[in-house]
Structures are given as C-alpha cells and as structure tokens.
Design a protein around this motif. Structure first.
Motif, PDB file in Angstrom:
ATOM      1  N   GLN A 262       0.825  -1.204   0.000  1.00  0.00           N
ATOM      2  CA  GLN A 262       0.000   0.000   0.000  1.00  0.00           C
ATOM      3  C   GLN A 262       0.860   1.255   0.000  1.00  0.00           C
ATOM      4  O   GLN A 262       0.538   2.244  -0.671  1.00  0.00           O
ATOM      5  N   LEU A 263       1.947   1.218   0.749  1.00  0.00           N
ATOM      6  CA  LEU A 263       2.897   2.339   0.736  1.00  0.00           C
ATOM      7  C   LEU A 263       3.501   2.530  -0.650  1.00  0.00           C
ATOM      8  O   LEU A 263       3.643   3.661  -1.135  1.00  0.00           O
ATOM      9  N   GLU A 264       3.859   1.417  -1.298  1.00  0.00           N
ATOM     10  CA  GLU A 264       4.432   1.490  -2.643  1.00  0.00           C
ATOM     11  C   GLU A 264       3.404   2.021  -3.636  1.00  0.00           C
ATOM     12  O   GLU A 264       3.731   2.800  -4.537  1.00  0.00           O
ATOM     13  N   SER A 265       2.155   1.611  -3.478  1.00  0.00           N
ATOM     14  CA  SER A 265       1.082   2.089  -4.345  1.00  0.00           C
ATOM     15  C   SER A 265       0.852   3.592  -4.146  1.00  0.00           C
ATOM     16  O   SER A 265       0.638   4.334  -5.114  1.00  0.00           O
ATOM     17  N   GLY A 266       0.915   4.046  -2.882  1.00  0.00           N
ATOM     18  CA  GLY A 266       0.779   5.477  -2.606  1.00  0.00           C
ATOM     19  C   GLY A 266       1.920   6.281  -3.195  1.00  0.00           C
ATOM     20  O   GLY A 266       1.727   7.394  -3.699  1.00  0.00           O
ATOM     21  N   LYS A 267       3.124   5.717  -3.141  1.00  0.00           N
ATOM     22  CA  LYS A 267       4.288   6.383  -3.739  1.00  0.00           C
ATOM     23  C   LYS A 267       4.122   6.514  -5.250  1.00  0.00           C
ATOM     24  O   LYS A 267       4.439   7.562  -5.840  1.00  0.00           O
TER      25      LYS A 267
END
Length: 437
Positions: A23-28
C-alpha cells in the motif's frame, strides 16, 4: 453484467505487514504520477499522455506491471472527469494534486491466481530500481537500454468468497477501519427482460427507506433501524472524540480509544450495509412478484447540499435535520436498486422527484401532507404520503391510473437473529484455520 463483492481478510501479522508495504508502494506510485504530470503541465502548458506516464513508471515500483498501469489509468480517469466538469461550468472542480502515503492496491486478471482456498496476488521486486526522477532523466538519453533485474513476489490471502472466482476480472485491496478488505469484480448473467409492460415508482426516504407503488399495490419498507444505528454511532463517536482529544498524543489510553472508535465504525458499517441489502432485496422480490417491467426511481441528489448556507433550506432544516440528511444513504440504495433490477431484467429510470409528495392525484392540485397521510381537501380522500410520492414519480415518466391501493409494510430482518448458524460457523472456521496456519 459485472458485480462487485468483498470480504474481510483475517488478521495475520506477516500478511498485514506485506499488504501495508504494498500500500505504501502504491501510494508512492500515485504521488509520483500526480507530481510529474502536474510539473509537465506547468512546464509545457499541456497534459502528458497516458502512454508516456506508463513508460515513465515502468520498472520503477515493487508492484505488478498491470497494477502500476491501473494506478496510471485511475489518475487519467480522474483527470478526464475533472476536465469534463470544468467544461460544463463547474470551475471549482480540481485536477488531482494531493500526494498520498497509502493507496488502494489494484490487481487486474493477469495478476490474480486462485488455487484451492487461496488467492495468489502477483507482485514484483526490482533489485536496482530507480526513482521516477532518475528514470525520466535516463530514458531521455539516446541509446539508453539498461535492463532492470526483476524478482517475482507473491501475497497469499484466504479465499472467503461465496462465489466461484474463476471468472474474476478485477480486484482491489482496500484498508478500512483497521482491517484489510478484498474487493473483487465478477461476471454474472442477466435474466431475460419482462415482455409485459407494467411500470412502478420508487420513493427513497429516511423513515421509510424504500416505497414502491404500482397502480393497485404498494410496499413500504421501514428505515428506522438504519437511522437508529446512525444516530447511536454519531453519539458514541462524538463521546470518543472528546476523550481522545483529552489524552496525551501517542499514549496507551489514546490508542485504546482509537481502537474502540474503529471497532464501532466497522460494526455499524456492517450492520447498515446488511440492512440496505435486505431492504433492496425485499423491494426487488416485490417487483418480480408483481411482474414489473419498468421501475422509475426519484433522485433526491442535492437535497443535503448548502442546507446551512441557503436561506430557504436553512428555514426548513434545523441542526438535527441537517445531520440526518448528511447521513442518509440514498446513494447506496440507488446503486443496489440499479444493479439488482438489471439482474432481474427490469428497466430502471431516474427522474427528478421535486413536488412529487405534494401533487394530488385526485384533483390535480398541490397540497402539503400532514403527518404520514396525504389528504385531498377537494375530494376528501387520503393516501399514504410516500405511496403518493412513489406513484407521482412514476407518472413523471409513464401514465398511471388513480386507484385504491393495498399497502404492505415490511421491516428488514436483523442480522444476528436470522443469519443461519451453519453459515456463520463456516465463515468463522475458515478465519480461525487461516490464522492458525
């Protein structure tokens, strides 16, 4: 026809840690796409194409390539819809500009694999990946053809879906109220359309959530249970917010209150969602039983907007009424009525419902209803106000005669009382077995 369903992913520490990282990678990825697209617009005074964004984001994030493409597609869809709104006169509509730390993880069909009771979500890990800024600079150079080493990465979640997921076409991992949910889209077949023409009207309300009316029959479904849950939730959330504000930031007591707040939201959302489902199911069963071919639904959209700023609306609505209107779930009712009607082969139409509860079917005049009954002062006759509104909504699209109406009253069943013990036990056993594995 495509339908969207969901289930809650049981808590497992390692699994939730994996989902949080993705999810963090998707937000980035989303934040970089928004920032780069806006910088390109301010530099060259034109929007960058979607294909260029896909090239720039390739081999840059620890996500499946189709997932990155879907995030770019979401951005482009948001940008296009904003452009349409601005061209139609809505100058307050803003293009995507906000960066996000977390973002829902989309998966296309090629990134999903279902085996036995496990759903495998495919991802990628890049050992020498570059940031989007460095990737853009390198790709501008002529003759640059550097290969990026890729390793396959998998996330396994339990298959708690009721339907067969062999025809799944799209899925998303969504975080809500302290838990992760698996939203998935499947293809289903529609039933043959009803050949005989018979219209019906539908009036959506708060006290009576759905009112359906044909020429001679009507169904009134109570919405008091949904309203009581929302009122209780608003009261408890207000009390918890006050307690959280008095706590020291980061303290154990504050964390306890935040967990209690999330539990309350999750439980009340599940109750409301189930009651909406049961109400719409009861409504569709009535339409099928009456062999209705066309359903006309009143659209109350905009009734809650500017209720404090608009002087006319401010006179009619006090603080309590404004809170009730803001919490009214008419959007969910409209959505579920639409797809369930289409599944049963019933055509659905939406019309403006203004003055439908005041128009008199007996004398053709306009009177205000008193209580739950609509009385005609000319002919000295009365009818249920919501049934009159539903019939007048139908008359805005199709002709309907004025007849005596038999009214049926229904209450949506309560979740815990009528949920079968067997089904509840099966779901619980699946979750427990997954946690122990």
């Amino acid at each position: 026809m495509k339908l969207t369903h969901k289930f809650k992913i049981p808590y497992k520490k390692d699994l939730y840690h994996q989902l949080k990282n993705k999810q963090l990678e998707s937000g980035k990825c989303w934040s970089d796409v928004v920032r780069y697209a806006n910088d390109h617009y301010f530099t060259f005074k034109k929007w960058i194409s979607t294909s260029e964004l896909v090239k720039m984001t390739k081999n840059t994030y620890d996500l499946h390539s189709q997932t990155v493409q879907e995030i770019v597609a979401k951005y482009d869809e948001n940008r296009t819809s904003t452009l349409t709104k601005r061209r139609n006169g809505d100058k307050n509509a803003k293009y995507p500009w906000r960066s996000k730390r977390f973002f829902s993880i989309p998966y296309k069909k090629s990134a999903i694999s279902v085996k036995d009771n496990i759903i495998i979500l495919k991802n990628s890990n890049y050992s020498n990946k570059l940031s989007l800024k460095n990737m853009v600079e390198k790709k501008k150079k002529k003759g640059w053809n550097e290969t990026v080493k890729k390793q396959k990465d998998y996330i396994e979640i339990p298959n708690l879906a009721i339907e067969n997921l062999s025809n799944i076409s799209y899925a998303e991992i969504v975080y809500k109220n302290g838990s992760y949910w698996f939203h998935y889209v499947i293809e289903v077949e529609e039933e043959a359309k009803v050949k005989r023409f018979k219209p019906a009207g539908s009036d959506l309300g708060e006290i009576h959530s759905i009112t359906l009316a044909t020429e001679d029959k009507a169904l009134v479904i109570s919405g008091r249970a949904i309203r009581s849950i929302k009122q209780r939730r608003a009261k408890l959330l207000s009390e918890l917010s006050k307690k959280i504000s008095r706590c020291k930031k980061g303290s154990r007591q504050q964390k306890k209150y935040i967990k209690a707040k999330n539990r309350l939201k999750s439980k009340s959302d599940a109750q409301i969602e189930y009651l909406i489902h049961k109400s719409t199911k009861e409504a569709i069963n009535f339409l099928v039983q009456e062999k209705v071919s066309d359903l006309v639904v009143g659209n109350p959209e905009g009734i809650e907007k500017n209720s404090k700023k608009d002087e006319n609306k401010k006179k009619k609505n006090n603080k309590t009424r404004r809170q009730q209107l803001s919490g009214w779930s008419y959007g969910e009712f409209k959505q579920q009525l639409k797809y369930k009607s289409e599944l049963k082969g019933i055509n659905i139409h939406f019309v403006n419902e203004s003055y439908t509860s005041q128009d008199c079917p007996f004398c053709g005049g306009r009177h205000k209803a008193n209580g739950r009954k609509f009385k005609c002062s000319v002919h000295n006759t009365e009818i249920h106000r919501d049934v009159n509104g539903a019939q007048n909504i139908c008359r805005k699209r199709f002709a309907m005669e004025t007849k005596s109406v038999d009214v049926l009253y229904r209450q949506p069943v309560w979740y815990r009382r009528y949920l079968t013990v067997k089904k509840r036990k099966e779901t619980s056993d699946k979750s427990i077995a997954w946690r122990k594995a």
